[in-house]
Scaffold this motif. Structure first.
Motif, PDB file in Angstrom:
ATOM      1  N   VAL A  41       0.827  -1.210   0.000  1.00 50.37           N
ATOM      2  CA  VAL A  41       0.000   0.000   0.000  1.00 50.37           C
ATOM      3  C   VAL A  41       0.865   1.265   0.000  1.00 50.37           C
ATOM      4  O   VAL A  41       0.473   2.295  -0.563  1.00 50.37           O
ATOM      5  N   THR A  42       2.044   1.182   0.621  1.00 54.70           N
ATOM      6  CA  THR A  42       2.939   2.338   0.609  1.00 54.70           C
ATOM      7  C   THR A  42       3.430   2.620  -0.805  1.00 54.70           C
ATOM      8  O   THR A  42       3.531   3.783  -1.227  1.00 54.70           O
ATOM      9  N   SER A  43       3.711   1.565  -1.544  1.00 58.40           N
ATOM     10  CA  SER A  43       4.271   1.710  -2.890  1.00 58.40           C
ATOM     11  C   SER A  43       3.244   2.135  -3.927  1.00 58.40           C
ATOM     12  O   SER A  43       3.550   2.915  -4.826  1.00 58.40           O
ATOM     13  N   ILE A  44       2.027   1.605  -3.817  1.00 57.29           N
ATOM     14  CA  ILE A  44       1.051   1.835  -4.889  1.00 57.29           C
ATOM     15  C   ILE A  44      -0.062   2.817  -4.497  1.00 57.29           C
ATOM     16  O   ILE A  44      -0.858   3.228  -5.352  1.00 57.29           O
ATOM     17  N   GLY A  45      -0.112   3.195  -3.217  1.00 62.24           N
ATOM     18  CA  GLY A  45      -1.215   4.035  -2.745  1.00 62.24           C
ATOM     19  C   GLY A  45      -1.344   5.363  -3.470  1.00 62.24           C
ATOM     20  O   GLY A  45      -2.417   5.711  -3.978  1.00 62.24           O
ATOM     21  N   GLY A  55      -8.710   9.260 -14.172  1.00 61.71           N
ATOM     22  CA  GLY A  55      -9.521   8.348 -14.965  1.00 61.71           C
ATOM     23  C   GLY A  55      -8.675   7.405 -15.796  1.00 61.71           C
ATOM     24  O   GLY A  55      -9.141   6.850 -16.791  1.00 61.71           O
ATOM     25  N   ASP A  56      -7.426   7.222 -15.374  1.00 64.48           N
ATOM     26  CA  ASP A  56      -6.499   6.344 -16.092  1.00 64.48           C
ATOM     27  C   ASP A  56      -6.591   4.943 -15.499  1.00 64.48           C
ATOM     28  O   ASP A  56      -5.784   4.545 -14.653  1.00 64.48           O
ATOM     29  N   THR A  57      -7.606   4.210 -15.908  1.00 64.62           N
ATOM     30  CA  THR A  57      -7.856   2.890 -15.341  1.00 64.62           C
ATOM     31  C   THR A  57      -7.832   1.816 -16.431  1.00 64.62           C
ATOM     32  O   THR A  57      -8.099   2.116 -17.603  1.00 64.62           O
ATOM     33  N   PRO A  58      -7.540   0.553 -16.067  1.00 64.94           N
ATOM     34  CA  PRO A  58      -7.097   0.102 -14.743  1.00 64.94           C
ATOM     35  C   PRO A  58      -5.809   0.824 -14.314  1.00 64.94           C
ATOM     36  O   PRO A  58      -5.007   1.214 -15.162  1.00 64.94           O
ATOM     37  N   VAL A  59      -5.641   1.004 -13.020  1.00 63.69           N
ATOM     38  CA  VAL A  59      -4.491   1.738 -12.502  1.00 63.69           C
ATOM     39  C   VAL A  59      -3.195   1.004 -12.850  1.00 63.69           C
ATOM     40  O   VAL A  59      -3.199  -0.181 -13.185  1.00 63.69           O
ATOM     41  N   ALA A  60      -2.082   1.731 -12.756  1.00 66.65           N
ATOM     42  CA  ALA A  60      -0.795   1.257 -13.286  1.00 66.65           C
ATOM     43  C   ALA A  60      -0.401  -0.137 -12.813  1.00 66.65           C
ATOM     44  O   ALA A  60       0.006  -0.980 -13.615  1.00 66.65           O
ATOM     45  N   TRP A  61      -0.529  -0.413 -11.499  1.00 68.12           N
ATOM     46  CA  TRP A  61      -0.038  -1.704 -10.991  1.00 68.12           C
ATOM     47  C   TRP A  61      -0.922  -2.864 -11.439  1.00 68.12           C
ATOM     48  O   TRP A  61      -0.491  -4.013 -11.431  1.00 68.12           O
ATOM     49  N   MET A  62      -2.147  -2.581 -11.853  1.00 68.90           N
ATOM     50  CA  MET A  62      -3.007  -3.638 -12.381  1.00 68.90           C
ATOM     51  C   MET A  62      -2.661  -3.970 -13.824  1.00 68.90           C
ATOM     52  O   MET A  62      -2.910  -5.092 -14.280  1.00 68.90           O
ATOM     53  N   ARG A  63      -2.083  -3.002 -14.534  1.00 68.50           N
ATOM     54  CA  ARG A  63      -1.733  -3.234 -15.933  1.00 68.50           C
ATOM     55  C   ARG A  63      -0.387  -3.923 -16.080  1.00 68.50           C
ATOM     56  O   ARG A  63      -0.099  -4.516 -17.115  1.00 68.50           O
ATOM     57  N   ASP A  64       0.456  -3.819 -15.050  1.00 73.69           N
ATOM     58  CA  ASP A  64       1.797  -4.385 -15.137  1.00 73.69           C
ATOM     59  C   ASP A  64       2.114  -5.134 -13.844  1.00 73.69           C
ATOM     60  O   ASP A  64       2.430  -4.526 -12.821  1.00 73.69           O
ATOM     61  N   VAL A  65       2.019  -6.443 -13.892  1.00 72.73           N
ATOM     62  CA  VAL A  65       2.237  -7.271 -12.703  1.00 72.73           C
ATOM     63  C   VAL A  65       3.675  -7.194 -12.206  1.00 72.73           C
ATOM     64  O   VAL A  65       3.970  -7.556 -11.063  1.00 72.73           O
ATOM     65  N   ASN A  66       4.578  -6.692 -13.036  1.00 66.22           N
ATOM     66  CA  ASN A  66       5.989  -6.583 -12.624  1.00 66.22           C
ATOM     67  C   ASN A  66       6.155  -5.701 -11.391  1.00 66.22           C
ATOM     68  O   ASN A  66       7.061  -5.925 -10.581  1.00 66.22           O
ATOM     69  N   TYR A  67       5.296  -4.697 -11.240  1.00 62.79           N
ATOM     70  CA  TYR A  67       5.391  -3.836 -10.062  1.00 62.79           C
ATOM     71  C   TYR A  67       5.041  -4.608  -8.794  1.00 62.79           C
ATOM     72  O   TYR A  67       5.668  -4.418  -7.744  1.00 62.79           O
ATOM     73  N   CYS A  68       4.052  -5.481  -8.880  1.00 64.64           N
ATOM     74  CA  CYS A  68       3.687  -6.311  -7.731  1.00 64.64           C
ATOM     75  C   CYS A  68       4.833  -7.258  -7.373  1.00 64.64           C
ATOM     76  O   CYS A  68       5.151  -7.454  -6.192  1.00 64.64           O
TER      77      CYS A  68
END
Length: 203
Positions: A41-45, A55-68
């Motif tokens: 939550v600290t990283s993606i909040g 309105g840029d959805t899905p949000v960045a971390w949902m589009r690129d699993v590499n961030y997770c």
């Protein structure tokens, strides 16, 4: 700004905030799963709130699993090396300050990509830099730094003003980016070192 540069800033910011979130969680003696959640939550909040506002959805971390995956690996590495780091508070502060500068710059650039005014871009930079920490502190049952007298959001705002000032004088993009990130990082260290604060209101 070139996409590769933005990705570099986002990667570094994600690592920095993941480490700061992990240390904040370990200070409160959470279990490994709790540490991972707080790091996440600290990283993606901040970025999530920013993308939702745009309105840029899905949000960045949902589009690129590499961030997770990056957050997961960083958190695990932080847990593994915790025995070698004695000053949790100092480490948390340094990585939080680094993440603040990196994500503020990222938020500003995202606003520019959407063609928004400088003032709104600075606001988006502040949101991107601060809101991950707000969610982290809320989850850990502490008053978020942004709501205390310690100078935090002010560093983001001043960094944003500096960026547009440098661009007004035609400074090269990469130099302006690095200058703003460094300014926010150093500014945070200076105000904490010399205990500079904003006025505190209340009874």
């Amino acid at each position: 700004m070139e996409i590769s540069t933005m990705e570099t800033i986002e990667t570094l910011g994600t690592v920095a905030f993941s480490i700061s979130g992990s240390f904040a969680a370990m200070q409160r003696r959470l279990d490994p799963f709790g540490v991972l959640i707080i790091a996440f939550v600290t990283s993606i909040g901040g970025g999530t709130v920013r993308d939702l506002l745009l309105g840029d959805t899905p949000v960045a971390w949902m589009r690129d699993v590499n961030y997770c995956l990056l957050i997961l690996l960083t958190s695990l590495a932080t847990i593994f090396f915790k025995t070698h780091i004695k000053k949790f508070k100092v480490t948390l502060f340094l990585f939080d300050s680094a993440g603040l500068g990196l994500f503020t710059m990222l938020g500003i650039q995202k606003g520019i990509m959407f063609g928004l005014s400088p003032g709104i871009c600075v606001a988006l930079g502040t949101i991107t830099g601060c809101f991950g920490g707000v969610i982290r502190d809320t989850f850990l049952n502490t008053i978020p730094l942004i709501f205390r007298k310690e100078i935090y959001a002010t560093a983001c705002i001043l960094g944003g003003v500096l960026y547009f000032t440098l661009k007004y004088f035609n400074m090269k993009e990469d130099v302006a980016n690095i200058s703003v990130i460094a300014f926010i990082f150093v500014f945070r260290i200076v105000v904490v070192r010399y205990k500079l604060t904003l006025p505190k209101f209340g009874y």
